[in-house]
Structures are given as C-alpha cells and as structure tokens.
Design a protein around this motif. Structure first.
Motif, PDB file in Angstrom:
ATOM      1  N   LEU A  87       3.482   7.254  96.350  1.00  0.00           N
ATOM      2  CA  LEU A  87       4.377   8.058  95.779  1.00  0.00           C
ATOM      3  C   LEU A  87       3.518   9.176  94.662  1.00  0.00           C
ATOM      4  O   LEU A  87       3.764  10.068  94.970  1.00  0.00           O
ATOM      5  N   ILE A  88       2.658   8.544  93.881  1.00  0.00           N
ATOM      6  CA  ILE A  88       1.721   9.238  93.152  1.00  0.00           C
ATOM      7  C   ILE A  88       0.780  10.184  93.946  1.00  0.00           C
ATOM      8  O   ILE A  88       0.473  11.258  93.362  1.00  0.00           O
ATOM      9  N   LYS A  89       0.409   9.659  95.046  1.00  0.00           N
ATOM     10  CA  LYS A  89      -0.448  10.368  95.739  1.00  0.00           C
ATOM     11  C   LYS A  89       0.321  11.722  96.474  1.00  0.00           C
ATOM     12  O   LYS A  89      -0.244  12.624  96.454  1.00  0.00           O
ATOM     13  N   GLN A  90       1.336  11.297  97.000  1.00  0.00           N
ATOM     14  CA  GLN A  90       2.417  12.418  97.466  1.00  0.00           C
ATOM     15  C   GLN A  90       2.563  13.496  96.310  1.00  0.00           C
ATOM     16  O   GLN A  90       2.621  14.471  96.719  1.00  0.00           O
ATOM     17  N   LEU A  91       2.987  12.840  95.057  1.00  0.00           N
ATOM     18  CA  LEU A  91       3.396  13.855  94.136  1.00  0.00           C
ATOM     19  C   LEU A  91       2.306  14.889  93.905  1.00  0.00           C
ATOM     20  O   LEU A  91       2.329  16.035  93.680  1.00  0.00           O
ATOM     21  N   ASN A  92       1.026  14.192  93.914  1.00  0.00           N
ATOM     22  CA  ASN A  92      -0.186  14.900  93.365  1.00  0.00           C
ATOM     23  C   ASN A  92      -0.285  16.167  94.397  1.00  0.00           C
ATOM     24  O   ASN A  92      -0.821  17.107  94.270  1.00  0.00           O
ATOM     25  N   TRP A  93      -0.300  15.521  95.798  1.00  0.00           N
ATOM     26  CA  TRP A  93      -0.362  16.614  96.912  1.00  0.00           C
ATOM     27  C   TRP A  93       0.537  17.712  96.669  1.00  0.00           C
ATOM     28  O   TRP A  93       0.324  18.851  96.874  1.00  0.00           O
ATOM     29  N   GLN A  94       1.971  17.550  96.399  1.00  0.00           N
ATOM     30  CA  GLN A  94       2.968  18.413  96.451  1.00  0.00           C
ATOM     31  C   GLN A  94       2.804  19.555  94.995  1.00  0.00           C
ATOM     32  O   GLN A  94       3.044  20.487  95.142  1.00  0.00           O
ATOM     33  N   LEU A  95       2.244  18.846  93.988  1.00  0.00           N
ATOM     34  CA  LEU A  95       2.009  19.763  92.730  1.00  0.00           C
ATOM     35  C   LEU A  95       0.775  20.254  92.655  1.00  0.00           C
ATOM     36  O   LEU A  95       0.536  20.474  91.630  1.00  0.00           O
ATOM     37  N   GLU A  96      -0.327  20.099  93.757  1.00  0.00           N
ATOM     38  CA  GLU A  96      -1.588  20.337  93.560  1.00  0.00           C
ATOM     39  C   GLU A  96      -1.884  21.731  93.094  1.00  0.00           C
ATOM     40  O   GLU A  96      -2.556  21.948  92.042  1.00  0.00           O
ATOM     41  N   GLU A  97      -1.106  22.798  93.771  1.00  0.00           N
ATOM     42  CA  GLU A  97      -1.262  24.126  93.296  1.00  0.00           C
ATOM     43  C   GLU A  97      -0.894  24.343  91.699  1.00  0.00           C
ATOM     44  O   GLU A  97      -1.649  25.091  91.137  1.00  0.00           O
ATOM     45  N   ASN A  99      -0.562  22.062  89.331  1.00  0.00           N
ATOM     46  CA  ASN A  99      -1.329  21.474  88.488  1.00  0.00           C
ATOM     47  C   ASN A  99      -2.513  22.235  88.275  1.00  0.00           C
ATOM     48  O   ASN A  99      -3.110  22.315  87.093  1.00  0.00           O
ATOM     49  N   SER A 100      -3.123  22.796  89.312  1.00  0.00           N
ATOM     50  CA  SER A 100      -4.488  23.574  89.283  1.00  0.00           C
ATOM     51  C   SER A 100      -4.231  24.865  88.411  1.00  0.00           C
ATOM     52  O   SER A 100      -5.003  24.959  87.535  1.00  0.00           O
ATOM     53  N   HIS A 101      -3.109  25.432  88.804  1.00  0.00           N
ATOM     54  CA  HIS A 101      -2.738  26.758  87.924  1.00  0.00           C
ATOM     55  C   HIS A 101      -2.697  26.248  86.398  1.00  0.00           C
ATOM     56  O   HIS A 101      -3.294  27.054  85.491  1.00  0.00           O
ATOM     57  N   ARG A 102      -2.049  25.253  86.261  1.00  0.00           N
ATOM     58  CA  ARG A 102      -1.668  24.788  84.896  1.00  0.00           C
ATOM     59  C   ARG A 102      -3.237  24.275  84.204  1.00  0.00           C
ATOM     60  O   ARG A 102      -3.234  24.638  83.124  1.00  0.00           O
ATOM     61  N   SER A 103      -3.959  23.894  84.857  1.00  0.00           N
ATOM     62  CA  SER A 103      -5.550  23.396  84.442  1.00  0.00           C
ATOM     63  C   SER A 103      -6.096  24.568  84.040  1.00  0.00           C
ATOM     64  O   SER A 103      -6.910  24.638  82.903  1.00  0.00           O
ATOM     65  N   ASP A 104      -6.377  25.607  84.832  1.00  0.00           N
ATOM     66  CA  ASP A 104      -6.627  26.823  84.541  1.00  0.00           C
ATOM     67  C   ASP A 104      -6.104  27.430  83.229  1.00  0.00           C
ATOM     68  O   ASP A 104      -7.016  27.909  82.432  1.00  0.00           O
ATOM     69  N   VAL A 105      -4.876  27.545  83.196  1.00  0.00           N
ATOM     70  CA  VAL A 105      -4.332  28.199  81.900  1.00  0.00           C
ATOM     71  C   VAL A 105      -4.636  27.134  80.630  1.00  0.00           C
ATOM     72  O   VAL A 105      -4.967  27.874  79.615  1.00  0.00           O
ATOM     73  N   THR A 106      -4.708  25.874  80.947  1.00  0.00           N
ATOM     74  CA  THR A 106      -4.750  25.302  79.793  1.00  0.00           C
ATOM     75  C   THR A 106      -6.332  25.379  79.127  1.00  0.00           C
ATOM     76  O   THR A 106      -6.616  25.412  78.101  1.00  0.00           O
ATOM     77  N   LYS A 223      -0.213  33.014  72.503  1.00  0.00           N
ATOM     78  CA  LYS A 223       1.074  32.865  72.734  1.00  0.00           C
ATOM     79  C   LYS A 223       1.368  33.151  74.142  1.00  0.00           C
ATOM     80  O   LYS A 223       2.296  32.411  74.754  1.00  0.00           O
ATOM     81  N   GLU A 224       0.809  34.057  74.686  1.00  0.00           N
ATOM     82  CA  GLU A 224       1.119  34.322  76.061  1.00  0.00           C
ATOM     83  C   GLU A 224       0.528  33.319  76.989  1.00  0.00           C
ATOM     84  O   GLU A 224       1.605  32.807  78.111  1.00  0.00           O
ATOM     85  N   LEU A 225      -0.436  32.538  77.041  1.00  0.00           N
ATOM     86  CA  LEU A 225      -1.068  31.541  77.618  1.00  0.00           C
ATOM     87  C   LEU A 225      -0.187  30.286  77.544  1.00  0.00           C
ATOM     88  O   LEU A 225       0.423  29.634  78.194  1.00  0.00           O
ATOM     89  N   ALA A 226       0.110  30.008  76.152  1.00  0.00           N
ATOM     90  CA  ALA A 226       0.949  28.872  75.800  1.00  0.00           C
ATOM     91  C   ALA A 226       2.582  28.814  76.445  1.00  0.00           C
ATOM     92  O   ALA A 226       2.874  27.957  76.892  1.00  0.00           O
ATOM     93  N   ALA A 227       3.039  30.217  76.443  1.00  0.00           N
ATOM     94  CA  ALA A 227       4.200  30.396  77.369  1.00  0.00           C
ATOM     95  C   ALA A 227       4.097  30.032  78.603  1.00  0.00           C
ATOM     96  O   ALA A 227       5.129  29.484  79.460  1.00  0.00           O
ATOM     97  N   GLN A 228       2.817  30.641  79.304  1.00  0.00           N
ATOM     98  CA  GLN A 228       2.816  30.194  80.657  1.00  0.00           C
ATOM     99  C   GLN A 228       2.601  28.860  81.060  1.00  0.00           C
ATOM    100  O   GLN A 228       3.088  28.313  82.112  1.00  0.00           O
ATOM    101  N   GLU A 229       1.953  27.957  80.161  1.00  0.00           N
ATOM    102  CA  GLU A 229       1.756  26.825  80.143  1.00  0.00           C
ATOM    103  C   GLU A 229       2.939  25.820  80.220  1.00  0.00           C
ATOM    104  O   GLU A 229       3.292  24.926  81.052  1.00  0.00           O
ATOM    105  N   THR A 230       3.848  26.245  79.284  1.00  0.00           N
ATOM    106  CA  THR A 230       5.117  25.705  79.055  1.00  0.00           C
ATOM    107  C   THR A 230       5.907  25.863  80.426  1.00  0.00           C
ATOM    108  O   THR A 230       6.673  25.114  80.994  1.00  0.00           O
ATOM    109  N   ALA A 231       5.861  27.299  80.804  1.00  0.00           N
ATOM    110  CA  ALA A 231       6.735  27.564  82.163  1.00  0.00           C
ATOM    111  C   ALA A 231       6.265  26.712  83.308  1.00  0.00           C
ATOM    112  O   ALA A 231       7.231  26.112  84.071  1.00  0.00           O
ATOM    113  N   ILE A 232       4.914  26.576  83.573  1.00  0.00           N
ATOM    114  CA  ILE A 232       4.414  25.661  84.562  1.00  0.00           C
ATOM    115  C   ILE A 232       4.862  24.503  84.468  1.00  0.00           C
ATOM    116  O   ILE A 232       5.243  23.429  85.380  1.00  0.00           O
ATOM    117  N   SER A 233       4.676  23.754  83.232  1.00  0.00           N
ATOM    118  CA  SER A 233       4.932  22.279  82.989  1.00  0.00           C
ATOM    119  C   SER A 233       6.521  22.263  83.399  1.00  0.00           C
ATOM    120  O   SER A 233       7.095  21.077  83.945  1.00  0.00           O
TER     121      SER A 233
END
Length: 653
Positions: A87-97, A99-106, A223-233
């Motif tokens: 389950l965790i591996k599957q969810l990681n694969w589905q949310l990989e893009e 999660n990657s975008h959120r990591s960059d924003v973070t 503020k803009e990056l925090a809003a992006q991070e919240t939206a992705i989350s």
C-alpha cells in the motif's frame, strides 16, 4: 507484591523471526536480555547485522497521515505485512510527482524564510544597501555580537580602531549591526572584530533596495510559496482520503514491524546444518510464560524453553510490581528509594499502611483531614497524580485521628475526644524514674518499638531468601538483633508497668548472648560457611574494633527508638499551632473572626501538612527501610507497550 518470573529461550529459523514476533510474542510482555551476554556457553553465536527495512516506509506512511484531516482514531480491522508494504509503495508511486513538487516548494520556502531570518535585524537601514557593493575603498560587514563583548569593544577598542559601527538592532543579549572599514585595513580590523566574537552574516548578493523593501518582497514570496505548499498538501490529502482506513492500519502495522525488528539488536543467531536460527532470551511472568509456551507448542518453527529463576545467569530477574489499586499509588515511594530485588519483600503494602497511619497520628484534625482527603482524591481522579492519591489516604487517617483527638478545624469543644487531647494536661501519665510524660509520647515510642521488631522480621525473611547466612543469624537486624531488641523491649515494658524484672540468668541469656553473636558476626559466618578469613588482625585490634562497632549498634537501637517521639511531638505541635490560630481569631470570647480562622486553617494545613509528609517519609526511609530493605532491583521493561487507539501527532513525529 512481586510477580513471579520465568526465563525463556526462544529459537527458530532466522527468516521466521518477524512472523513469530507478530503472531505470538507481540501479545505478551517480555523483558528481553542480550542473548550474546546470556548464552556465553553456546558456541558460534553471532549478532544480527541487518538494517531495518521498515524504517523508511514507516516515515513515508507517517508523512502521509500528517496530511489527513479530522480524527486519527485507528479503525477496526487488520492488515497483513505484505499488504501494508504494498500500500505505501503504491501510494508513493501515485503521489510521486506531487510529492516531488511539494518537496521543491518546501525547499524554496525554507530558503526564503532563512533569508528573512538573516535580514530581519537590518530592516532599520533606510538606504539602498546594494550600492555599498560598488565601493572600492571602503568595505562593509553585516553581523552580530554578544552584548557583553560589545560593551568591552566600545569601551576599550572602538575609539582606537579605523572603523565605523552602525547599530541596527539589539535585545537583552545580542547587538546586530554593520561596520565600515577602509579596504587597506580590512584584514586587520576583521581580525579584531573576530576576536571580540563578532559573527558575520552573509546577506545574499541579490539584495536590491533597502533591507526593509527586500524583506517585504521576500514576505510576498513566502506567502505565495506557503499557499502553494498548502494547496499541494490538500490535493495529496484528497487522494489519500479514499484510502484513509487502509493507511491508518498500515501505519499501525509498520510501527509494530519496525519495533519488532529493533529486537534484533538483543537477539543472536547461530548456524545449524547449513541453516541460520535466531535466539531470543528474556523474562516473562509465570502466567504469560505458560500461556506462550502452550500457544507455540503446535508451531514447528518455534521452539521455547522455560527455566526457573534459580538458574545460573549473569543478570538477575527484573522486578515487576503488582499491587491492588488501593495500594498502587504508594509504589511511587518504593521506586523513589529503589525497586526491590526479585528475591526481596515488596514494601509497598507496608509503607502504604504505616505512612497513612503515622501521618494521621501527627496531623490529627477531622476538618483539615477531610479537606486533604477530598482534595487529594479529586486531584487524583482528574489528573491521575499518584502523590494526590497518597494525600487522599493520609487525609482519611488524619480525619480518623481528628475524632480520636476531638479536633475539628482547631476547635476543641465541638467534638468529644474518643481517646485524648494531645496538648491537654489530662494526657499526662506517671512513669517510674521518668515522672510525668505525655501519653502520646509513650504510645509512639511503643509503636516505634513494634515497628522495629516487625522490620527485623522482614530483614530475616529477606536474608533467608537471599541465602545470606551471616545477615540472617548474626546481624544487628537479624535473629540475634531481634532477640536482643525484643528482650530489651519486654524488660522496659515490664518495668514501666510495675512488674518484677526477670532473673539475672535470663537477662544474661537474652542480652549478653545476642550481643556476643552480633560482635562475632564475621568469624561465625565464616565458620558456618567454611570460609577462610581474608585478613588476620591482631587480637587487640579485633577487640577494639568489635567494641566500637557494638557501641554503634547499641546507639543505633537507642536513637532509632527515640526517633519515633517525633510522631507525638508533631501531634502536640499541631494542637498548639491551632490554639494560636484560635487565640488570634478571638475564639475564646465566643465570637471568632472567621477570616482569621479560615486563613489560619489553610496556612497550617498547607505548611504543617507538607512538613509532616516529609517527616513521615524520613521515618520510613531512615528508620524502617534501612533495617530490612536494599532496593537494588531493576525495573521490568517490556519491549512491547500498550498503545492507545488514538494516533497522536507526537507519535507521527
């Protein structure tokens, strides 16, 4: 009481360890020992050297759960190890893009916040600081310096240095600022500033305009990056919402698997006929050990051997206390002194009875005792504080003795004294060669003698269980001490009650022989155990040493007995303090000032209650525990811990 233990040795195929722990061992409490240390006689033992495969998956799963809204109660149901991992591996694969975008924003958000943090102290600079970068003959440095060093810098260094320091911000500990220095003197001046603990702050090269203007632009980015991070989350949480139940079950499963895997550091492995086997060692209660052995008997991959406590092991059995709910709060006092060793008596019940009883005798007031009882139990009910429950029990006995003393909030004319009033002249009694003495002093001394005799019996029991022959028979708290002190108590009581003393031969036997045995404890013990004395002193030195040791023993008997007078002394002082309160309130005139009465009762209850509580604990530890109790046990620590059904944020971090 102390729970009886069994030593378990569990073994099976190495690859089957996770299954065994998940299906069987995780449902029992076991105190694991290091198998390599316990099984020194077993050949070819090796430690486990494997990395935890569940740690990373668990971290990923917890990061997903943090994005879920609402309650994190664990749902009903179960999930297998394979299903949780998949389950965790599957969810990681589905949310990989995402999660990657959120990591960059973070990461960008972190950089912006770090720039803001560095720039914050310099926002007071109102000019375009980027123009300073073009100066050829003057250099500038941003930084901070501790206030203590800054004062020394201003007083002793600044006037003689070719520099200008501009203060931007300061607080109680630090000064932030910028200094200017000629380029030709930059190296020397920088070194002097560094010697004064000036810490440079390197602001980014893209600083444009004034620091405040640049900080405002960074704030907009933040503020803009925090809003992006919240939206992705929120987007990720929306996708996880449909798998909420499975995800929470997977986290619980992976937590258990990760915890089980950590047990490998205490396990050992060995090879038998080209196959690797694990070995686990630990302590279980007799009840759990029997149930575990019965449950695993039909499993051909699990082999369990149980052994009694008296087996030859390096580590002694751990101590697991099991007392009734009424007595359990007093385990706090037992643990403060030290847990009993496995073969010692558990003193929790003893201290529960004696502590509450002595406290009540020293602090006898029906009204104040009732306040302590109600307040203590209410606090225990809502805050679960063990000390509050102890205060509640002490309050019950204070109330009982308040009726015995006839005292209610300091008033001595409302309740009849069922026994005596400690501070009254009627409480005096005549004793031979002593004269008049307060009855409560006599009773407390007799009570102390009885307790001393009781703890000597406890000492003998503990020594017999520990197979300490010398301490059992010849110690001043052992059988010889019990006979001597018991005879002394008997003689004193007979004398004080007007009865004739026993004959000289009886006195010699009851006093002289026990003292002689105590004095010759070491040689008698060596003879009984057929051991050779380690050192040989001269006869004169032995006699002198024995004389002073015997004198110290007799002195300890005397001082220990007299120490219980404090029980009566505090009972009398409590009555005296309340008499002062009544006198100050004008109660003798028949119309007391109730504000003084209430305040005086609260003050006495708080102050004297605390002092009495400490004094009772001193009696328990120094006069009673020291005679029979060592407290050298080690706590039973199960590798499994009961979990609540609520998955808190702290568990996820």
């Amino acid at each position: 009481m102390i729970v009886k233990m069994k030593f378990l040795t569990i073994t099976g195929p190495k690859d089957d360890l996770d299954r065994m722990m998940d299906e069987y061992l995780s449902r029992y409490e076991i105190h694991l020992e290091n198998a390599l240390s316990e099984l020194k006689t077993v050949r070819d033992l090796q430690p486990f050297n494997e990395a935890n495969p569940y740690r990373e998956l668990l971290a990923q799963a917890k990061s997903m759960v943090e994005l879920l809204d609402g309650s994190l109660d664990r749902p009903e149901g179960s999930i297998s190890m394979e299903e949780a991992v998949e389950l965790i591996k599957q969810l990681n694969w589905q949310l990989e893009e995402k999660n990657s975008h959120r990591s960059d924003v973070t990461a960008k958000l972190g950089e912006v916040r770090e720039k803001q943090k560095k720039l914050e102290p310099f926002r007071s600079l109102s000019f375009d600081t980027s123009r300073l970068q073009g100066f050829r003959f003057v250099k500038h440095r941003y930084g901070s310096i501790a206030k203590t060093y800054f004062r020394e810098f201003e007083k002793y260094v600044y006037d003689d240095l070719e520099t200008v320091f501009f203060k931007c911000k300061e607080d109680s500990e630090t000064v932030w600022g910028i200094y200017f220095v000629p380029a030709s003197e930059a190296d020397r001046v920088d070194a002097i500033y560094a010697s004064m603990h000036f810490e440079r702050i390197h602001l980014s090269g893209d600083l444009q305009g004034s620091p405040d203007e640049y900080w405002s632009r960074l704030d907009e980015q933040e503020k803009e990056l925090a809003a992006q991070e919240t939206a992705i989350s929120r987007s990720i949480a929306g996708e996880l919402k449909n798998r909420r139940k499975e995800l929470l079950l997977a986290v619980e499963k992976l937590e258990k698997l990760s915890e089980n895997f950590e047990v490998r550091r205490l396990a050992a492995c060995t090879r038998e006929h080209h196959e690797m086997f694990y070995i686990l060692c630990g302590w279980m209660s007799e009840k759990d050990a029997a149930a575990f052995k019965e449950e695993t008997e039909s499993d051909e991959n699990v082999y369990c051997v149980t052994e009694d406590v008296d087996r030859s092991v390096d580590s002694p059995p751990p101590t697991k206390l099991k007392n009734s709910r009424l007595v359990r709060p007093f385990e706090m006092f037992t643990r403060m002194y030290g847990l009993p060793a496995y073969n010692e008596l558990d003193p929790t019940l003893f201290i529960a009875l004696t502590y509450a009883l002595i406290f009540g005798a020293m602090f006898g007031d029906a009204g104040q005792g009732l306040l302590l009882a109600v307040g203590g139990f209410l606090l225990y009910r809502f805050k679960k504080l063990q000390l509050a429950a102890i205060v509640g029990y002490a309050g019950i006995f204070s109330t009982i003795f308040g009726f015995l003393y006839g005292s209610l909030f300091g008033f001595e004319d409302i309740l009849p004294a069922l026994w005596l009033r400690p501070a009254s002249s009627e409480a005096m009694v005549n004793l031979p060669f002593v004269g008049k003495m307060n009855t409560i002093f006599v009773v407390t001394i007799v009570f102390g003698m009885a307790l001393n005799l009781l703890v000597m019996v406890f000492h003998i029991i503990n020594s017999l269980k520990a197979k300490e022959t010398g301490d059992t028979w010849f110690d001043h708290n052992g059988f010889a001490g019990l006979v001597f002190y018991g005879a002394a108590v008997t003689v004193i009581i007979l004398f004080m009650t007007g009865h004739s003393l026993p004959g000289g031969i009886v006195l010699a036997l009851m006093f002289g022989v026990p003292l002689l045995l105590i004095a010759l404890k070491e040689p008698l013990t060596n003879r009984l155990l057929k051991k050779k004395a380690e050192t040989k002193n001269s006869a004169v030195m032995f006699v002198v040493q024995t004389f002073f040791e015997l004198f110290e023993v007799l002195l300890s008997y005397f001082s220990n007995t007299l120490s219980f007078i404090r029980i009566g002394a505090f009972a009398v002082s409590h009555a005296a303090m309340m008499e002062v309160v009544m006198m100050l309130s004008g109660a003798e005139s028949g119309s007391p000032n109730w504000i003084v009465v209430v305040f005086g009762n609260l003050l006495v209850c708080a102050m004297e209650g605390l002092i009495v509580g400490i004094q009772v604990l001193r009696l328990e530890y120094y006069e009673l525990f020291s005679r029979f109790y060592k407290g050298t046990g080690r706590d039973f620590k199960s590798y499994t811990h009961p979990r609540s059904k609520h998955l808190s944020k702290e568990e996820l971090s």
